[in-house]
Design a protein around this motif. Sequence first.
Motif, PDB file in Angstrom:
ATOM      1  N   TRP A  24     -24.409 -10.803 -45.160  1.00 55.23           N
ATOM      2  CA  TRP A  24     -25.477 -11.742 -44.832  1.00 55.23           C
ATOM      3  C   TRP A  24     -25.990 -11.663 -43.401  1.00 55.23           C
ATOM      4  N   LEU A  25     -25.193 -11.225 -42.452  1.00 53.31           N
ATOM      5  CA  LEU A  25     -25.651 -11.183 -41.051  1.00 53.31           C
ATOM      6  C   LEU A  25     -26.903 -10.325 -40.849  1.00 53.31           C
ATOM      7  N   PRO A  26     -27.084  -9.223 -41.584  1.00 54.43           N
ATOM      8  CA  PRO A  26     -28.321  -8.459 -41.404  1.00 54.43           C
ATOM      9  C   PRO A  26     -29.586  -9.249 -41.782  1.00 54.43           C
ATOM     10  N   HIS A  27     -29.444 -10.335 -42.517  1.00 52.30           N
ATOM     11  CA  HIS A  27     -30.593 -11.128 -42.958  1.00 52.30           C
ATOM     12  C   HIS A  27     -30.855 -12.337 -42.055  1.00 52.30           C
ATOM     13  N   THR A  28     -30.069 -12.500 -40.998  1.00 51.38           N
ATOM     14  CA  THR A  28     -30.216 -13.696 -40.176  1.00 51.38           C
ATOM     15  C   THR A  28     -31.382 -13.584 -39.201  1.00 51.38           C
ATOM     16  N   ALA A  29     -31.925 -14.755 -38.877  1.00 51.15           N
ATOM     17  CA  ALA A  29     -33.015 -14.864 -37.908  1.00 51.15           C
ATOM     18  C   ALA A  29     -32.450 -14.698 -36.499  1.00 51.15           C
ATOM     19  N   PRO A  30     -33.291 -14.381 -35.521  1.00 53.39           N
ATOM     20  CA  PRO A  30     -32.811 -14.272 -34.140  1.00 53.39           C
ATOM     21  C   PRO A  30     -32.088 -15.541 -33.668  1.00 53.39           C
ATOM     22  N   GLU A  31     -32.595 -16.695 -34.065  1.00 50.68           N
ATOM     23  CA  GLU A  31     -31.917 -17.954 -33.783  1.00 50.68           C
ATOM     24  C   GLU A  31     -31.311 -18.435 -35.090  1.00 50.68           C
ATOM     25  N   CYS A  32     -30.006 -18.475 -35.152  1.00 54.71           N
ATOM     26  CA  CYS A  32     -29.319 -18.767 -36.411  1.00 54.71           C
ATOM     27  C   CYS A  32     -28.036 -19.536 -36.139  1.00 54.71           C
ATOM     28  N   THR A  33     -27.681 -20.404 -37.078  1.00 52.65           N
ATOM     29  CA  THR A  33     -26.412 -21.118 -37.038  1.00 52.65           C
ATOM     30  C   THR A  33     -25.594 -20.693 -38.247  1.00 52.65           C
ATOM     31  N   VAL A  34     -24.340 -20.313 -38.010  1.00 50.56           N
ATOM     32  CA  VAL A  34     -23.403 -19.994 -39.090  1.00 50.56           C
ATOM     33  C   VAL A  34     -22.347 -21.083 -39.094  1.00 50.56           C
ATOM     34  N   CYS A  45     -22.249  -9.798 -32.886  1.00 49.08           N
ATOM     35  CA  CYS A  45     -23.603  -9.968 -33.429  1.00 49.08           C
ATOM     36  C   CYS A  45     -24.401 -10.989 -32.624  1.00 49.08           C
ATOM     37  N   GLY A  46     -23.890 -11.331 -31.437  1.00 48.57           N
ATOM     38  CA  GLY A  46     -24.617 -12.227 -30.553  1.00 48.57           C
ATOM     39  C   GLY A  46     -24.356 -13.710 -30.768  1.00 48.57           C
ATOM     40  N   PHE A  47     -23.421 -14.058 -31.638  1.00 49.79           N
ATOM     41  CA  PHE A  47     -23.111 -15.465 -31.889  1.00 49.79           C
ATOM     42  C   PHE A  47     -22.037 -15.943 -30.919  1.00 49.79           C
ATOM     43  N   ARG A  48     -22.116 -17.224 -30.579  1.00 50.83           N
ATOM     44  CA  ARG A  48     -21.045 -17.820 -29.785  1.00 50.83           C
ATOM     45  C   ARG A  48     -20.556 -19.080 -30.487  1.00 50.83           C
ATOM     46  N   PHE A  49     -19.274 -19.331 -30.335  1.00 56.01           N
ATOM     47  CA  PHE A  49     -18.664 -20.508 -30.953  1.00 56.01           C
ATOM     48  C   PHE A  49     -19.161 -21.753 -30.233  1.00 56.01           C
ATOM     49  N   ILE A  50     -19.624 -22.742 -31.007  1.00 56.49           N
ATOM     50  CA  ILE A  50     -20.155 -23.981 -30.441  1.00 56.49           C
ATOM     51  C   ILE A  50     -19.100 -25.077 -30.484  1.00 56.49           C
ATOM     52  N   GLU A  51     -18.594 -25.362 -31.697  1.00 51.92           N
ATOM     53  CA  GLU A  51     -17.640 -26.458 -31.855  1.00 51.92           C
ATOM     54  C   GLU A  51     -17.123 -26.481 -33.293  1.00 51.92           C
ATOM     55  N   THR A  52     -16.148 -27.355 -33.492  1.00 48.12           N
ATOM     56  CA  THR A  52     -15.698 -27.691 -34.835  1.00 48.12           C
ATOM     57  C   THR A  52     -16.101 -29.129 -35.078  1.00 48.12           C
ATOM     58  N   ARG A  53     -16.789 -29.366 -36.190  1.00 48.15           N
ATOM     59  CA  ARG A  53     -17.150 -30.730 -36.604  1.00 48.15           C
ATOM     60  C   ARG A  53     -16.704 -30.887 -38.039  1.00 48.15           C
ATOM     61  N   GLY A  54     -15.891 -31.914 -38.267  1.00 45.05           N
ATOM     62  CA  GLY A  54     -15.296 -32.043 -39.594  1.00 45.05           C
ATOM     63  C   GLY A  54     -14.470 -30.801 -39.846  1.00 45.05           C
ATOM     64  N   GLY A  55     -14.653 -30.188 -40.982  1.00 46.18           N
ATOM     65  CA  GLY A  55     -13.948 -28.961 -41.300  1.00 46.18           C
ATOM     66  C   GLY A  55     -14.756 -27.709 -41.020  1.00 46.18           C
ATOM     67  N   LEU A  56     -15.898 -27.863 -40.343  1.00 45.66           N
ATOM     68  CA  LEU A  56     -16.802 -26.741 -40.120  1.00 45.66           C
ATOM     69  C   LEU A  56     -16.616 -26.123 -38.741  1.00 45.66           C
ATOM     70  N   GLY A  57     -16.474 -24.811 -38.700  1.00 48.42           N
ATOM     71  CA  GLY A  57     -16.562 -24.058 -37.466  1.00 48.42           C
ATOM     72  C   GLY A  57     -18.019 -23.662 -37.318  1.00 48.42           C
ATOM     73  N   ILE A  58     -18.620 -23.962 -36.168  1.00 48.63           N
ATOM     74  CA  ILE A  58     -20.059 -23.759 -35.973  1.00 48.63           C
ATOM     75  C   ILE A  58     -20.284 -22.691 -34.908  1.00 48.63           C
ATOM     76  N   TRP A  59     -21.018 -21.661 -35.290  1.00 46.43           N
ATOM     77  CA  TRP A  59     -21.395 -20.559 -34.402  1.00 46.43           C
ATOM     78  C   TRP A  59     -22.918 -20.506 -34.341  1.00 46.43           C
ATOM     79  N   ARG A  60     -23.450 -20.161 -33.163  1.00 50.99           N
ATOM     80  CA  ARG A  60     -24.906 -20.148 -33.011  1.00 50.99           C
ATOM     81  C   ARG A  60     -25.333 -18.933 -32.194  1.00 50.99           C
TER      82      ARG A  60
END
Length: 191
Positions: free
Chosen positions: A141-151, A174-189
């Motif tokens: 899926w990463l090849p289909h992501t927009a320049p600004e994307c949240t995983v 792939c240029g993503f950085r870890f933002i935070e964990t909220r609930g059970g979600l790991g958020i990368w942007r």
Amino acid sequence: MIDFELGWRAVPGMFDENDGAALQDAVKLCPPGTSHVELGAWCGRSLAAACEALPVGVVAYSYDNYKEDSQATGGAGKTPREAMALREEVVSHYRQLGKGITAVLGESSASGKLYSGPRVASLLIDDHHSAEQVEANLLAWLPHTAPECTVLLHDYWHPPYGIATTAQRILPSCGFRFIETRGGLGIWRRP
């Protein structure tokens, strides 16, 4: 029958309030002409949460294979057939509200290789909680992501799954950085 007057929380599922809020925050960042993709739908609780926040001009794609041997089996106390019927009810409801939704019955990483929709600005991975499947999904899926994307990766820190370790190995390159964990979600942007 889902009482949509109660919102996404009325849909059976494992997504809690914090998960839903984090997902909605990510979906709200999607610019027009992009998509939100969820891998692992089960009853459609996360899809309903995403649709409540879906901006105008953004479409949603929901993937699940509903296999008996899926780790989701038994999630929310539903059989695969019951879960699939509930997701279809969610899809129907939000389509009637003018949301562009495509529900796909299929394996998530294989579907990623075939995807031809708009660039993905929000990607939720919540299926087959294993390091191997998360890696396969990210690579597909990463090849289909927009320049600004949240995983967003559900059950991020659950020790037996290895999701955090896999994300930490793949996403920074792939240029993503870890933002935070909220609930059970790991958020990368990205960026």
